[in-house]
Design a protein around this motif. Structure first.
Motif, PDB file in Angstrom:
ATOM      1  N   ARG A 169      35.920  70.340  41.867  1.00  0.00           N
ATOM      2  CA  ARG A 169      36.202  69.646  40.609  1.00  0.00           C
ATOM      3  C   ARG A 169      35.436  70.175  39.400  1.00  0.00           C
ATOM      4  O   ARG A 169      35.955  70.200  38.285  1.00  0.00           O
ATOM      5  N   ALA A 170      34.194  70.632  39.633  1.00  0.00           N
ATOM      6  CA  ALA A 170      33.385  71.072  38.492  1.00  0.00           C
ATOM      7  C   ALA A 170      34.020  72.256  37.767  1.00  0.00           C
ATOM      8  O   ALA A 170      33.844  72.428  36.557  1.00  0.00           O
ATOM      9  N   LEU A 171      34.789  73.067  38.494  1.00  0.00           N
ATOM     10  CA  LEU A 171      35.361  74.277  37.882  1.00  0.00           C
ATOM     11  C   LEU A 171      36.318  73.944  36.742  1.00  0.00           C
ATOM     12  O   LEU A 171      36.398  74.667  35.745  1.00  0.00           O
ATOM     13  N   THR A 172      37.081  72.893  36.903  1.00  0.00           N
ATOM     14  CA  THR A 172      38.065  72.541  35.874  1.00  0.00           C
ATOM     15  C   THR A 172      37.512  71.509  34.896  1.00  0.00           C
ATOM     16  O   THR A 172      38.253  70.905  34.127  1.00  0.00           O
ATOM     17  N   LEU A 173      36.218  71.263  34.966  1.00  0.00           N
ATOM     18  CA  LEU A 173      35.612  70.228  34.134  1.00  0.00           C
ATOM     19  C   LEU A 173      34.673  70.814  33.072  1.00  0.00           C
ATOM     20  O   LEU A 173      34.716  70.440  31.906  1.00  0.00           O
ATOM     21  N   LEU A 174      33.803  71.710  33.500  1.00  0.00           N
ATOM     22  CA  LEU A 174      32.753  72.162  32.582  1.00  0.00           C
ATOM     23  C   LEU A 174      33.218  73.155  31.522  1.00  0.00           C
ATOM     24  O   LEU A 174      32.793  73.071  30.370  1.00  0.00           O
TER      25      LEU A 174
ATOM     26  N   PRO B 237      26.124  74.371  37.300  1.00  0.00           N
ATOM     27  CA  PRO B 237      26.806  73.740  36.165  1.00  0.00           C
ATOM     28  C   PRO B 237      26.536  74.491  34.866  1.00  0.00           C
ATOM     29  O   PRO B 237      27.451  74.694  34.058  1.00  0.00           O
ATOM     30  N   ALA B 238      25.310  74.942  34.669  1.00  0.00           N
ATOM     31  CA  ALA B 238      24.981  75.629  33.418  1.00  0.00           C
ATOM     32  C   ALA B 238      25.792  76.917  33.299  1.00  0.00           C
ATOM     33  O   ALA B 238      26.286  77.258  32.215  1.00  0.00           O
ATOM     34  N   GLU B 239      25.956  77.638  34.408  1.00  0.00           N
ATOM     35  CA  GLU B 239      26.767  78.859  34.358  1.00  0.00           C
ATOM     36  C   GLU B 239      28.202  78.539  33.961  1.00  0.00           C
ATOM     37  O   GLU B 239      28.811  79.203  33.119  1.00  0.00           O
ATOM     38  N   LEU B 240      28.757  77.530  34.621  1.00  0.00           N
ATOM     39  CA  LEU B 240      30.151  77.156  34.322  1.00  0.00           C
ATOM     40  C   LEU B 240      30.297  76.742  32.871  1.00  0.00           C
ATOM     41  O   LEU B 240      31.281  77.073  32.202  1.00  0.00           O
ATOM     42  N   ASP B 241      29.321  76.021  32.394  1.00  0.00           N
ATOM     43  CA  ASP B 241      29.329  75.580  31.008  1.00  0.00           C
ATOM     44  C   ASP B 241      29.362  76.795  30.085  1.00  0.00           C
ATOM     45  O   ASP B 241      30.080  76.818  29.088  1.00  0.00           O
ATOM     46  N   GLY B 242      28.610  77.836  30.463  1.00  0.00           N
ATOM     47  CA  GLY B 242      28.526  79.031  29.639  1.00  0.00           C
ATOM     48  C   GLY B 242      29.797  79.871  29.667  1.00  0.00           C
ATOM     49  O   GLY B 242      30.080  80.611  28.728  1.00  0.00           O
ATOM     50  N   ILE B 243      30.552  79.786  30.749  1.00  0.00           N
ATOM     51  CA  ILE B 243      31.732  80.648  30.866  1.00  0.00           C
ATOM     52  C   ILE B 243      32.825  80.214  29.895  1.00  0.00           C
ATOM     53  O   ILE B 243      33.466  81.027  29.255  1.00  0.00           O
ATOM     54  N   GLY B 244      33.033  78.950  29.799  1.00  0.00           N
ATOM     55  CA  GLY B 244      33.906  78.482  28.708  1.00  0.00           C
ATOM     56  C   GLY B 244      35.389  78.451  28.975  1.00  0.00           C
ATOM     57  O   GLY B 244      36.137  77.899  28.185  1.00  0.00           O
TER      58      GLY B 244
ATOM     59  N   LEU C 220      40.030  84.728  24.330  1.00  0.00           N
ATOM     60  CA  LEU C 220      39.275  84.676  25.594  1.00  0.00           C
ATOM     61  C   LEU C 220      39.561  85.937  26.410  1.00  0.00           C
ATOM     62  O   LEU C 220      40.714  86.342  26.552  1.00  0.00           O
ATOM     63  N   THR C 221      38.509  86.515  26.972  1.00  0.00           N
ATOM     64  CA  THR C 221      38.716  87.712  27.788  1.00  0.00           C
ATOM     65  C   THR C 221      38.281  87.497  29.218  1.00  0.00           C
ATOM     66  O   THR C 221      38.444  88.363  30.073  1.00  0.00           O
ATOM     67  N   ARG C 222      37.677  86.366  29.508  1.00  0.00           N
ATOM     68  CA  ARG C 222      37.273  86.086  30.883  1.00  0.00           C
ATOM     69  C   ARG C 222      37.429  84.596  31.168  1.00  0.00           C
ATOM     70  O   ARG C 222      37.407  83.759  30.246  1.00  0.00           O
ATOM     71  N   ALA C 223      37.596  84.288  32.458  1.00  0.00           N
ATOM     72  CA  ALA C 223      37.742  82.888  32.842  1.00  0.00           C
ATOM     73  C   ALA C 223      37.381  82.753  34.313  1.00  0.00           C
ATOM     74  O   ALA C 223      37.475  83.725  35.080  1.00  0.00           O
ATOM     75  N   VAL C 224      36.980  81.554  34.679  1.00  0.00           N
ATOM     76  CA  VAL C 224      36.803  81.258  36.099  1.00  0.00           C
ATOM     77  C   VAL C 224      38.199  81.144  36.690  1.00  0.00           C
ATOM     78  O   VAL C 224      39.067  80.481  36.114  1.00  0.00           O
ATOM     79  N   VAL C 225      38.404  81.796  37.831  1.00  0.00           N
ATOM     80  CA  VAL C 225      39.691  81.701  38.501  1.00  0.00           C
ATOM     81  C   VAL C 225      39.440  81.265  39.939  1.00  0.00           C
ATOM     82  O   VAL C 225      38.889  82.015  40.736  1.00  0.00           O
ATOM     83  N   PRO C 226      39.791  80.033  40.275  1.00  0.00           N
ATOM     84  CA  PRO C 226      39.501  79.529  41.627  1.00  0.00           C
ATOM     85  C   PRO C 226      40.271  80.318  42.684  1.00  0.00           C
ATOM     86  O   PRO C 226      41.349  80.858  42.407  1.00  0.00           O
ATOM     87  N   ASP C 227      39.721  80.355  43.891  1.00  0.00           N
ATOM     88  CA  ASP C 227      40.399  81.009  45.004  1.00  0.00           C
ATOM     89  C   ASP C 227      41.778  80.402  45.192  1.00  0.00           C
ATOM     90  O   ASP C 227      41.946  79.182  45.080  1.00  0.00           O
TER      91      ASP C 227
END
Ligand code: SF4
Lengths: 490, 214, 246
Positions: free
Chosen positions: B142-147, B108-115, B78-85
């Motif tokens: 919550r969606a950030l740590t779910l999708l 949601p679709a974007e988050l799903d795609g980020i992986g 993995l080279t990228r990830a969502v990182v919450p504030d």
């Protein structure tokens, strides 16, 4: 379609009485093998998970006491729950019966304009037949729990309160997914195997697009805390989190008995429930939410409080304890009757031991009169129950009510009632008992060959189909005593 | 009469046997159960219990946080990830890693795609191997740590409570709470647990110990 | 100590040997046993089938018959359980004050046979010999009703020559359940089939239990299958000595 619903939605219309339904189930070898495999696995896991805690009995006692106390003050806690949920931004609705609950939910969905909604597995919505009511109103309800999905795709009925598709094995599930998923959305992948992991993956792919576009979700609730208004959903797969988080509108239908006095009471139930139900230290996901949170999750939260026979159950001082139930399903998994017959034989959304005591109370014992008798009173359920519902006690209590209800409906007593009266008439008198013993001994010896009685007619046919009965001995104990010992007695 | 009053009325009538002197405020609950069943050091126990769910657990000293995060992500390709504030910058790997934020909120679709998602947690529970998220700093909505299919959660050792009662006492019920015990799973096929359904199918947990202890 | 034997109507009629065995064991241990002839039945069948009012005269009869004894001993876990758990319920629901009192006083003095031996007389070795391969089926009423635990096994282990074999899934109900076996004959038979298969699998010569009611059901199944396994009440094993032909 999950079958037409009968009285108050709880029982399936046209279901035969338990003994007849059980006969059909018992003849199904595959079903028996599936049940045996599944219940054996889960029994061992539950024993390991509960045996790990040396204060398991103290936890059960606390769970029972909290439930008993809450029920004894139910109006107080319901009013407090309503206040706290409202203060946290939710809306509370009250439904006296299934029809009213369905009407409320349907109207709430209509107001959003949605024609497809997602559902988290919930016994309450199963009980009220919500999916069928929504279908009538032109709304498609998609079940998102794996086992519910299996039931929905198979146009089947649930047979277990935790794992509604327990009667299906992996091969059957594979065939169902391959054949049916395409009709509801994304079809199952080519070459799907019966590996559980592959089946779970197929469900993930099938439902993902539905989650991503969901507008409305309907859930049940495991617990609701009166002091804070916090509602809990305990789950494994993450479909619950999806439904509780992604849609704009969340509608939760909850039986009024699910309320707990305080948020801190969860410290007991979050230990009791997962260990009793799936035999895990903790289930993968538990979601707790309090009203709405701006920028996180649904902007509208509706809590529907459902009676549907619960206040009638509450009125019965012995039967009331059935409302303690936290739907862990341990009693089903340990029940020797359930293990053989499966859940469909109970003809109710609540099968197994808890179903045998809850269903007759919710719908009236006269509408489910064979259920209290669908038990050997072996007591395994009581031992397993995390909130210590004395199911055998309630069963015999309901048997008495069933007999009374039957007597009330007829001018002449049943044969069974006459037999019981006759037995008592003999048994109140030692002299009559002695005479009866001599008659039995004589009759028995006439019927027997080499000391054994084979097949018998009438009510004893079922018994004697698989069992011999020993012929009564020539001399009863009391006769022997009189001849050999009585002289020595003062 | 409203349905509300009907139901409450029926319930009151049903409870005629409860003496008026019995008050709801004085609940006679026997609380003889333990506050905690933890009998070994919490870090050790938590690590063992999380691993039982087939999540991977890495214990590392805090000053090696960034390196550990980087290694785990690299192991997964993995080279990228969502990182919450609110996720500490000091824990983020350097190099090719791309940090993706959530402002404005992603669909949601974007988050799903980020992986992938990195997060902290509010509390952890040793006996049950549970992490509790409360949408606080470093966790996000919550969606950030779910999708995303991959969740890397960083737990500081001092956030680990012994058992469920101790954890519940530390939580704020007004926040949305999610208890996570291992990757998503199901017992719906023959009542046996299989990992990987709708929630993240991979859960990596890092336990950060204060630099001296490690 | 005045000890009364409550034989139960079922054993009285069908299994007098069990009663004789109880008398033999207690006399061998130096106790005198009385058999109050006014006794009949505990009302279990009526109670469990839903005919509670029909059981009430039997409850008062029981209290009248056994009220004067220090100990009431019965070779039936299910009847002991009926008295202990349900006589107070019936007295409360249908009886007068006096009956409630009588029942409350009597109930703590009612013992299942193995319970009486181990808890009151505090013996495990009763001077028995029985050189056979024996399996013990803990009936639901002994296991979960009276919570006899391993008391019956302790008694059996002390029997000379006896080889105790463990029954797989021993704690699983045999499917008798009183009128359950008539009302739900098919389910009962399915449960029975699993129980008899377990008994056959361990190669026991004798299956014993603390309840003849379950044994008539299990034994009836074994007999119909042509199995050589014999069923015996535990008391009969404890009564056996070297001189007997087992
Ligand atoms: S009755 Fe008890 S064991 Fe059965 S499902 Fe309910 S809580 Fe669980």
């Amino acid at each position: 379609m999950t079958g037409a619903m009968g009285a108050r939605g709880v029982v399936f219309l046209g279901s035969p009485a338990f003994p007849d339904a059980a006969r059909t189930a018992l003849a199904d070898d595959r079903l028996r093998a599936n049940l045996r495999r599944a219940t054996t696995t889960i029994r061992d896991k539950r024993l390991a998970a509960t045996g790990e805690l040396d204060d398991w009995e103290e936890l059960r006692a606390a769970g029972e006491a909290i439930k008993r106390h809450t029920l004894r003050h139910l109006p107080y806690y319901l009013e407090r729950l309503e206040e706290s949920v409202t203060a946290a931004g939710g809306t509370v609705h009250w439904a006296a019966d299934a029809a009213e609950a369905n009407r409320i939910v349907t109207e709430l969905i209509r107001a959003t304009g949605a024609t497809e909604i997602l559902k988290i597995k919930s016994m309450a919505t199963q009980e009220i037949g919500l999916n069928e009511a929504l279908a009538d109103a032109g709304v498609t309800a998609c079940e998102t729990d794996l086992a519910e999905l299996i039931v929905q795709l198979g146009e089947d009925r649930p047979s277990h309160i935790l794992v509604p598709a327990i009667h299906r094995n992996r091969g059957e599930i594979r065939d169902l997914f391959a054949a049916e998923m395409g009709h509801w959305g994304r079809p199952a992948p080519e070459g799907l195997t019966d590996e559980p992991a592959a089946l779970a993956e197929a469900a993930r792919l099938h439902l993902r697009e539905k989650f991503l576009r969901a507008e409305v979700a309907v859930s049940g609730a495991n617990f609701a805390c009166a002091d804070t208004g916090t509602v809990a959903v305990v789950e494994s797969e993450g479909n619950g989190r999806m439904c509780l988080t992604l849609p704009e509108t969340l509608i939760t239908v909850m039986g009024i008995e699910k309320v707990l006095p305080a948020f801190t009471d969860l410290e007991v139930f979050l230990q009791l429930l997962p260990r009793s139900s799936t035999g895990e230290r903790m289930n993968p996901y538990t979601s707790l939410w309090t009203g709405t949170t701006p920028g996180d999750g649904p902007s509208a939260f509706h809590l529907v409080l459902l009676d549907n026979g619960r206040t009638d159950t509450l009125a019965d001082e012995v039967g009331r304890q059935a409302l303690h139930c936290i739907r862990c399903s341990a009693c089903l998994n340990v029940c020797p009757v359930y293990e053989r017959t499966g859940g469909h034989a109970y003809g109710s959304v609540y099968p197994g031991p808890i179903g045998a005591v809850l269903t007759p109370q919710l719908v009236g014992v006269e509408h489910a009169s064979s259920l209290p008798f669908a038990s050997t009173l072996c007591g395994a359920c009581y031992d397993a129950c995390p909130v210590r519902i004395n199911i055998p006690e309630v069963l015999t209590h309901l048997r008495a009510k069933a007999v009374e209800a039957k007597a009330g409906h007829r001018r002449l007593p049943t044969l069974e009632a006459l037999a019981m009266k006759g037995a008592t008439a003999v048994l109140v008198s030692p002299a009559r008992l002695g005479l009866a013993q001599r008659a039995a001994s004589l009759g028995g010896r006439l019927l027997s060959r080499r000391g054994r009685i084979g097949r018998l007619p009438g009510p004893f046919r079922g018994w004697s189909d698989t069992r011999d009965t020993p012929a009564p001995p020539a001399e009863s104990f009391r006769a022997w005593w009189r001849a050999n010992r009585a002289g020595g007695q003062r | 009469m409203s349905t509300r009053d009907t139901i409450l009325g029926r319930a009151r009538a049903a409870l005629g046997d409860v003496p008026p002197a019995e008050r709801p405020e004085e609940a006679p609950i026997p609380r003889g159960y333990r506050r905690s069943h933890a009998d070994v050091p919490l870090v050790e126990l938590f690590a063992e219990r999380v691993a039982d769910y087939r999540a991977t657990v890495t214990v590392a000293p805090e000053h090696q946080a960034a390196r550990t995060v980087g290694r785990l992500l690299a192991d997964r390709g993995l080279t990228r990830a969502v990182v919450p504030d609110g996720f500490p910058d000091a824990w983020l790997p350097g190099g090719t890693f791309t940090r993706l934020g959530d402002a404005p909120p992603r669909t949601p679709a974007e988050l799903d795609g980020i992986g992938a998602v990195l997060s902290t947690c509010a509390v952890a529970i040793a006996v049950t191997g549970t992490i509790v998220l409360d949408a606080g700093p470093g966790q996000g909505r919550r969606a950030l740590t779910l999708l995303p299919d991959y969740h890397l959660c960083v737990v500081r050792a001092e956030q680990i409570a012994g058992d469920v009662p101790e954890a519940i006492a530390l939580l704020d019920p007004t926040r949305p709470l999610t208890f996570v015990s291992g990757p998503s799973a199901t017992s719906d096929i023959e009542l046996d647990r299989v990992e990987g359904v709708h929630g993240p199918r991979t859960l990596d947990v890092i336990i950060l110990t204060s630099t001296e202890e490690a | 100590m005045r000890i009364a034997l409550f034989i139960t109507c079922f054993n009285d009629t069908l299994f007098p040997d069990t009663g004789r065995a109880v008398v033999t064991v207690l006399e061998r241990l130096g106790h005198q046993v009385e058999f109050p002839e006014a006794q009949t039945c505990c009302g279990q069948m009526q109670f469990n089938t839903g005919y509670r009012p029909d059981a009430v005269p039997l409850v008062s009869g029981f209290a009248r018959t056994f009220g004067g004894y220090d100990a009431v001993v019965t070779p039936s876990a299910s009847c002991a359980g009926m008295v202990r758990d349900n006589h107070p319920v019936l007295a409360e629901q249908y009886g007068r004050r006096q009956l409630q009192q009588d029942v409350a006083e009597l109930v703590p003095r009612v013992y299942e046979f193995t319970e009486f031996l181990t808890e009151v007389l505090k013996v495990e070795e009763v001077g028995a010999a029985f050189p056979r391969r024996v399996a013990y089926h803990p009936t639901c009423h002994s296991l979960r009703g009276l919570r006899l635990g391993d008391r019956p096994e302790r008694l059996l282990r002390a029997v000379r020559g006896l080889e105790l074999v463990e029954l797989p899934r021993a704690d699983s109900c045999c499917g008798f359940g009183g009128t359950f076996a008539l009302k739900n004959a098919d389910t009962s038979a399915a449960m029975l089939a699993d129980k008899t298969a377990a008994i056959t699998a361990v190669g026991a010569e004798v299956l014993c239990a603390a309840d003849n009611s379950c044994l008539i059901h299990i034994g009836g199944g074994l007999s119909r299958q042509g199995s050589p396994v014999r069923t015996m009440h535990l008391a009969e094993i404890l009564a056996a000595t070297e001189g007997d032909r087992g």
